[in-house]
Each structure stands twice: as C-alpha cells, then as structure tokens.
Design an enzyme around this catalytic site. Structure first.
Site, short mmCIF file in Angstrom:
data_model
loop_
_atom_site.label_atom_id
_atom_site.label_comp_id
_atom_site.label_asym_id
_atom_site.label_seq_id
_atom_site.Cartn_x
_atom_site.Cartn_y
_atom_site.Cartn_z
N ARG A 1 3.34 7.45 11.35
CA ARG A 1 2.82 6.94 12.61
C ARG A 1 2.62 8.11 13.56
O ARG A 1 3.45 9.04 13.61
CB ARG A 1 3.77 5.91 13.24
CG ARG A 1 3.80 4.56 12.53
CD ARG A 1 2.45 3.84 12.58
NE ARG A 1 2.47 2.54 11.93
CZ ARG A 1 2.09 2.32 10.67
NH1 ARG A 1 1.71 3.33 9.91
NH2 ARG A 1 2.09 1.09 10.18
N ASN B 1 0.81 -1.22 0.00
CA ASN B 1 0.00 0.00 0.00
C ASN B 1 0.85 1.27 0.00
O ASN B 1 0.37 2.34 0.37
CB ASN B 1 -0.99 -0.01 1.18
CG ASN B 1 -0.31 -0.23 2.52
OD1 ASN B 1 0.91 -0.17 2.64
ND2 ASN B 1 -1.11 -0.48 3.55
N HIS C 1 -7.20 6.15 10.31
CA HIS C 1 -6.06 5.59 9.57
C HIS C 1 -6.58 4.83 8.35
O HIS C 1 -6.90 3.65 8.42
CB HIS C 1 -5.25 4.67 10.49
CG HIS C 1 -3.92 4.31 9.93
ND1 HIS C 1 -2.96 3.64 10.65
CD2 HIS C 1 -3.36 4.52 8.72
CE1 HIS C 1 -1.88 3.45 9.91
NE2 HIS C 1 -2.11 3.98 8.73
N GLN D 1 -4.36 3.80 18.49
CA GLN D 1 -5.44 3.65 17.51
C GLN D 1 -6.35 2.52 17.94
O GLN D 1 -5.84 1.42 18.17
CB GLN D 1 -4.85 3.40 16.12
CG GLN D 1 -4.10 4.61 15.60
CD GLN D 1 -3.64 4.48 14.16
OE1 GLN D 1 -3.26 5.46 13.55
NE2 GLN D 1 -3.66 3.29 13.59
#
Length: 399
Positions: free
Chosen positions: A285, A147, A333, A314
């Site tokens: 991050r 990705n 995210h 998260q």
C-alpha cells in the site's frame, strides 16, 4: 431486496474488449497450502474476461437482478458530488476493488444508514475505516488469497526490472536507439544479493519462494514468525523488526497490510538505514511509504530505484511526485488485477454475496471485521484504527 453499489475502474480507452490475447486460463485446483479457490454455486462470466471494469460488473448483474436486488455500478467514486457518494445513502452493500478503491471513511459511513456489508473484491481492506465499521457493526470481507500469487509474480518482475534497468533500456529501443552503454550503466545481477521482505504472509512467502532459485540471500520480518521447517527450506533469516532487517538488504520488498502500525513505516529515518543504492519495491500500500521521503531518496542516490503499483490516494493526482521522480518503475495499481486474478476475486465476491443473502456464515478466512471486532484474516493481519485519512485527495485526479 438489497441495494448493492459496486465501484469499478473505467473501461479501456478504446472500449470494452470484444476479444482477448489468450483463449482461456489455466485451471487451478487449490491455492498453495491447500485452501480451496472460491466456491460460488455458479458464475455468469467467462474466466479470462475483463471483469474489474465498469462493463464487466464482476459478472454480478444477472445473479443479483434475478433475486430482485438493485445493482448500481460506477467508476465515479471521489468527491461529494460523485455517483458513489449519492448512491451510498441507501446502499446495504458496497463492493470495491483495492485498485480503484471506494474509500469508506468514517464520514461516509455515518451518511450510509443502511450499510451492512463492505466487500473488497481482492485483498486489502484499508480503504475502509475499520474502526468506524466496528463501531457501526458493519461486516467487512475480502477474497483472501485470490490474487496473492499474482502480486508475488509482479514483485519479482519489478525487482528484476529495477536491477537490470529494463524500463530505460526498452525506451531506447522505442526511440530508435542502440545505446548499450546507457542501458547497462545502471544494470546489475541480483545473484548473491541480500533480499528482504517486510511481511511474510501469503504474498511475502510466495515472493521468497520465487526468489530462492535466483541464488540470493533471503531475509524477512513479520509479526508472525514462519515455522522452523519453512525457514530452513527457504534458507531465510528472520529479523524481529524492519529496522533490524533493512540495513543488510540490497533489495527490500514490502508485502504487509496497511494499518496504523505500518502507516508511514518507510519514512526518511527508515530509508536512511537502508544500504546506499538499495532498491525498494512496494506492491502493498502506498501509505506504508512516505511519499516525499521516497522521492528525495531517489534524487540523492540513497535509493537506486523504487518500483511498485500502489499509491495514496488512488487514483494518484497527476502532480504526484512518484510520477516524475528519477529511477522509478511505477505502474497503476495492477499487480493483483490480472485477468487470471479477476476470475478468482469475482467468483469470491459472488460466494460472499450468496452466503450473505442466504444467512450462511462467510468463510472465516474472508472476514476482516465481523460482530463489531476484527475477525478472521482481519484479526491475524490488521490492527484496529483508520488508514483512510487523506483519501479525499483522490478527487484531484479529475481536476
């Protein structure tokens, strides 16, 4: 037979999709640079489907159960009473996505006596205590490159959204307004701006390539310098450290992995070195940026905008200041979990599992920890240590 625990995010609030906006995905032959896409023997899903949520199961159930393995899929990952913590006790394999990370802290690893393999369905394995994994001989693998382009596209979108004041302008339309002056009072062209990336690996270099046609001046800093030919092709200036780079930049984008050397890198002191009114974009991050320093910089005007889709922990607690600070463009995210990316990281996860069960080597570029040490992509990108401290705060999202 193995027990596999897979932690995925919840299904859509209106239920798992029965149809999709598009009928399929473009067919890619390879990644930029020639690395092949994941090559499992087969897949049991339709590319373009929602695979990263609980009902999608990364397309793994038929494959695993046909071989007699036990697959447990849950979104309940945080807190001592969570399904994940209960099922972890006798799990051999844990699969998690960076977008809804199953934090494998040293404490959890100590409770998981049978754990041998932790797979990140995506890229970025900082939700695993890598030092504890090395100490225990646990293999950590991720689907490198799956990705990276997805994230690089998201970065460019966020840079433009901040500079052009897109989100507030869209909100005027939703409210029924036509307040052009309010929209353009914070709107700028990026043409001619100085834009720098912290990290010029697969994502960072893809960001540079996508920004070059905008006639901006490009900069980068990285522990590994790009080849001279690439620097000349992109017209990019190298800086030895972020501290050297950020004072010259109108936009800084963070595209580096989280490990002890990058944790809290953008603290109050680093942000103070940036130009007043610079933009900061972080799809790497959340822990690379100091939460409160970012919020204060937006309130004071030191930063003109902050955008990103990464938080710590998260999911972010509902009172996280990045939800309410001014001039932000935050999303959950999502940058690396487009339907396009999901097809690749689901296939890559299956490829890793096929190798594991057949006793064949996992691709070197997929390895983060192996044989008690950093390996493959992990040796190139990470430093030893732990970046999971504080992850227990994610449990507050449920409260």
């Amino acid at each position: 037979m193995a027990k596999v625990v897979c932690v995925l995010y919840d299904d859509p609030v209106d239920g798992y999709p029965s149809a999709y906006a598009r009928d399929g995905l473009p067919k890619l032959e390879h990644y930029p640079g020639g690395q092949t896409l994941p090559t499992p023997k087969a897949i049991d899903f339709q590319p373009g489907a929602l695979l990263g949520s609980v009902s999608g199961e990364l397309g793994l159930r038929k494959f695993l159960e046909s071989q007699g393995h036990n697959l447990v899929v849950t979104s309940d990952k945080d807190g001592p009473g969570s399904v994940f913590e209960r099922e972890l006790a006798d799990a051999e394999i844990v699969i998690s996505q960076p977008f809804w990370p199953a934090y494998l802290t040293a404490e959890r690893i100590a409770k998981a006596a049978k754990l041998k393999l932790a797979i990140t369905a995506g890229i970025g394995s900082d939700h695993v205590d890598l030092q504890a994994a090395m100490d225990r001989g646990i293999t950590v693998a991720e689907v490198t490159y799956c990705n990276s382009i997805s994230v690089s596209e998201h970065v460019v979108m966020m840079i433009l959204s901040l500079a052009r004041n897109y989100i507030p302008s869209y909100q005027w339309v939703v409210k029924g307004g036509w307040n052009i002056a309010d929209c353009v009072a914070r709107s700028y062209d990026i043409e001619g701006m100085e834009i720098g990336t912290v990290g010029a690996g697969r994502i960072g270099s893809a960001v540079l390539r996508r920004l070059k046609p905008f006639d901006v001046k490009l900069h980068y800093t990285d522990r590994h310098r790009l080849p001279d030919a690439v620097e000349k092709e992109l017209g990019v200036t190298f800086h030895k450290t972020p501290t050297e780079m950020v004072p010259v930049c109108d936009v800084v984008t963070i595209n580096a992995p989280l490990h002890p050397e990058t944790e809290n890198l953008f603290d109050e002191a680093m942000i103070a070195k940036m130009k007043r009114g610079a933009y900061l974009v972080n799809t790497a991050r959340g822990k690379i940026c100091n939460r409160d320093a970012v919020a204060r910089a937006l309130e004071s005007g030191q930063l003109a905008g902050y955008a990103g889709d990464v938080w710590f922990p998260q999911p972010a607690p509902k009172d996280h200041p990045w939800r309410s600070m001014p001039h932000h463009g935050m999303t959950p995210h999502i940058s690396g979990s487009s339907l396009s990316a999901q097809a690749r990281y689901a296939a890559g996860t299956r490829e890793i599992l096929e190798c594991w069960f057949e006793g064949k080597p996992i691709r070197e570029e997929y390895l983060i920890v192996d044989g008690g040490k950093l390996a493959g992509a992990g040796a190139h990108s990470y430093s030893a240590g732990d970046a999971t401290r504080g992850s227990e705060e994610a449990a507050r999202f449920k409260s």
